[in-house]
Design an enzyme around this catalytic site. Structure first.
Site, PDB file in Angstrom:
ATOM      1  CG  ASP A  39      -5.461  -3.795  -1.896  1.00  0.00           C
ATOM      2  OD1 ASP A  39      -5.087  -3.288  -0.829  1.00  0.00           O
ATOM      3  OD2 ASP A  39      -5.799  -4.994  -1.997  1.00  0.00           O
ATOM      4  CG  PHE A  87     -12.847  -0.511   1.698  1.00  0.00           C
ATOM      5  CD1 PHE A  87     -12.257  -1.063   2.830  1.00  0.00           C
ATOM      6  CD2 PHE A  87     -12.243  -0.719   0.462  1.00  0.00           C
ATOM      7  CE1 PHE A  87     -11.087  -1.818   2.732  1.00  0.00           C
ATOM      8  CE2 PHE A  87     -11.082  -1.470   0.357  1.00  0.00           C
ATOM      9  CZ  PHE A  87     -10.505  -2.022   1.495  1.00  0.00           C
ATOM     10  CB  VAL A  88     -10.722   5.130   0.830  1.00  0.00           C
ATOM     11  CG1 VAL A  88     -11.817   5.959   1.482  1.00  0.00           C
ATOM     12  CG2 VAL A  88      -9.633   4.803   1.842  1.00  0.00           C
ATOM     13  N   GLY A  95       0.781  -1.240   0.000  1.00  0.00           N
ATOM     14  CA  GLY A  95       0.000   0.000   0.000  1.00  0.00           C
ATOM     15  C   GLY A  95       0.805   1.278   0.000  1.00  0.00           C
ATOM     16  NE  ARG A 152      -1.896  -3.228  -4.135  1.00  0.00           N
ATOM     17  CZ  ARG A 152      -2.066  -3.372  -2.818  1.00  0.00           C
ATOM     18  NH1 ARG A 152      -2.061  -2.323  -2.032  1.00  0.00           N
ATOM     19  NH2 ARG A 152      -2.229  -4.567  -2.285  1.00  0.00           N
ATOM     20  CG  ASP A 180      -2.041   1.578   2.824  1.00  0.00           C
ATOM     21  OD1 ASP A 180      -1.937   1.286   4.027  1.00  0.00           O
ATOM     22  OD2 ASP A 180      -2.511   0.789   1.983  1.00  0.00           O
ATOM     23  CG  ASP A 238      -9.223   0.254   9.124  1.00  0.00           C
ATOM     24  OD1 ASP A 238     -10.081   1.088   9.422  1.00  0.00           O
ATOM     25  OD2 ASP A 238      -9.507  -0.887   8.715  1.00  0.00           O
ATOM     26  CE  LYS A 246     -11.105   3.358   6.253  1.00  0.00           C
ATOM     27  NZ  LYS A 246     -11.563   1.991   5.948  1.00  0.00           N
TER      28      LYS A 246
HETATM   29  P1  IMP Z   1      -5.277  -2.025  10.249  1.00  0.00           P
HETATM   30  O1  IMP Z   1      -4.309  -3.107  10.610  1.00  0.00           O
HETATM   31  O2  IMP Z   1      -6.697  -2.399  10.538  1.00  0.00           O
HETATM   32  O3  IMP Z   1      -4.918  -0.664  10.793  1.00  0.00           O
HETATM   33  O4  IMP Z   1      -5.326  -1.943   8.678  1.00  0.00           O
HETATM   34  C1  IMP Z   1      -4.313  -1.477   7.948  1.00  0.00           C
HETATM   35  C2  IMP Z   1      -4.349  -2.105   6.588  1.00  0.00           C
HETATM   36  O5  IMP Z   1      -5.667  -2.443   6.151  1.00  0.00           O
HETATM   37  C3  IMP Z   1      -3.831  -1.094   5.611  1.00  0.00           C
HETATM   38  O6  IMP Z   1      -2.458  -1.281   5.418  1.00  0.00           O
HETATM   39  C4  IMP Z   1      -4.622  -1.377   4.381  1.00  0.00           C
HETATM   40  O7  IMP Z   1      -3.916  -2.320   3.587  1.00  0.00           O
HETATM   41  C5  IMP Z   1      -5.896  -2.013   4.834  1.00  0.00           C
HETATM   42  N1  IMP Z   1      -7.025  -1.057   4.830  1.00  0.00           N
HETATM   43  C6  IMP Z   1      -7.696  -0.574   5.890  1.00  0.00           C
HETATM   44  N2  IMP Z   1      -8.669   0.252   5.520  1.00  0.00           N
HETATM   45  C7  IMP Z   1      -8.610   0.306   4.166  1.00  0.00           C
HETATM   46  C8  IMP Z   1      -9.369   1.016   3.167  1.00  0.00           C
HETATM   47  O8  IMP Z   1     -10.305   1.785   3.427  1.00  0.00           O
HETATM   48  N3  IMP Z   1      -8.989   0.799   1.887  1.00  0.00           N
HETATM   49  C9  IMP Z   1      -7.970  -0.029   1.532  1.00  0.00           C
HETATM   50  N4  IMP Z   1      -7.232  -0.685   2.424  1.00  0.00           N
HETATM   51  C10 IMP Z   1      -7.557  -0.521   3.728  1.00  0.00           C
HETATM   52 MG    MG Z   2      -4.299  -3.719   1.730  1.00  0.00          MG
END
Ligand code: IMP
Ligand code: MG
Length: 178
Positions: free
Chosen positions: A157, A150-151, A43, A163, A98, A101, A129
């Site tokens: 991606d 979801f972006v 990402g 991407r 990237d 979340d 987010k």
């Molecule tokens: P986390 O571990 O939940 O913080 O998620 C991080 C990973 O989830 C990021 O590196 C992204 O690859 C993916 N991700 C989370 N939200 C999105 C979104 O809205 N669009 C695309 N990828 C996302």
């Molecule tokens: Mg991803």
């Protein structure tokens, strides 16, 4: 591709101007620190390419890859799928991601790198987010806060697609709800 996007959240111009500001901020903080900038694949790749060209000082670039066993648009348990050999003891580390979340990915990566005794570890996430956070984690640098949707695009991606979209768009929910 375009027909799967509900709305444009951030245009190319907005992205570019924010990346410049982040570059200036990071330059003030790191110009004399010879940092190792660690991008989280895949990402980070477009954001990293743009951001590092705004940094007019010596730095080393490395990459990690992680995968998370989650379903669809949520992340679950994180594991390392690609490491880098460079020793980081005593070095200043800036992690590029990237999007922040739930925070699980970055929490895992920060813990992993801290075990290697760097001088410091900070995070720069292009998107944040905050409503979705499950783990308490602070990013020193954030490009933009985004709503809980979801972006995709600018490196992000859905199911390994989108991407290459040059802006950040909100994906139509019917694409991932099918
Ligand atoms: P986390 O571990 O939940 O913080 O998620 C991080 C990973 O989830 C990021 O590196 C992204 O690859 C993916 N991700 C989370 N939200 C999105 C979104 O809205 N669009 C695309 N990828 C996302
Ligand atoms: Mg991803």
């Amino acid at each position: 591709m375009e027909q799967d996007i509900a709305t444009t959240l951030l245009t190319q111009e907005q992205i570019q101007s924010r990346v410049r500001e982040l570059g200036a901020q990071i330059t003030r903080d790191y110009r004399d620190k010879d940092p190792i900038i660690v991008g989280i694949l895949r990402g980070c790749f477009i954001f990293m390419a743009d951001l590092v060209r705004e940094l007019p000082f010596p730095c080393t670039l490395e990459f990690l890859a992680v995968s998370s066993y989650g379903q669809g648009t949520t992340s679950g348990e994180v594991c390392l799928t690609r490491d880098f050999p460079m020793p980081i003891e005593g070095r200043h580390i800036l992690i590029l991601e990237d999007i922040l979340d739930s925070g699980r990915t970055l929490d895992y990566v920060v813990r992993l790198l801290r075990q290697r005794n760097p001088a410091s570890v900070e995070i720069c996430a292009f998107l944040d987010k905050p409503e979705r956070r499950k783990v308490d984690i602070q990013a020193r640098y954030i490009g933009y806060q985004v709503p809980d949707a979801f972006v995709v695009g600018y490196g992000l991606d859905y199911a390994d697609k989108y991407r290459n979209l040059p802006y950040i768009g909100i994906l139509k929910p019917e694409i991932y709800n099918t």
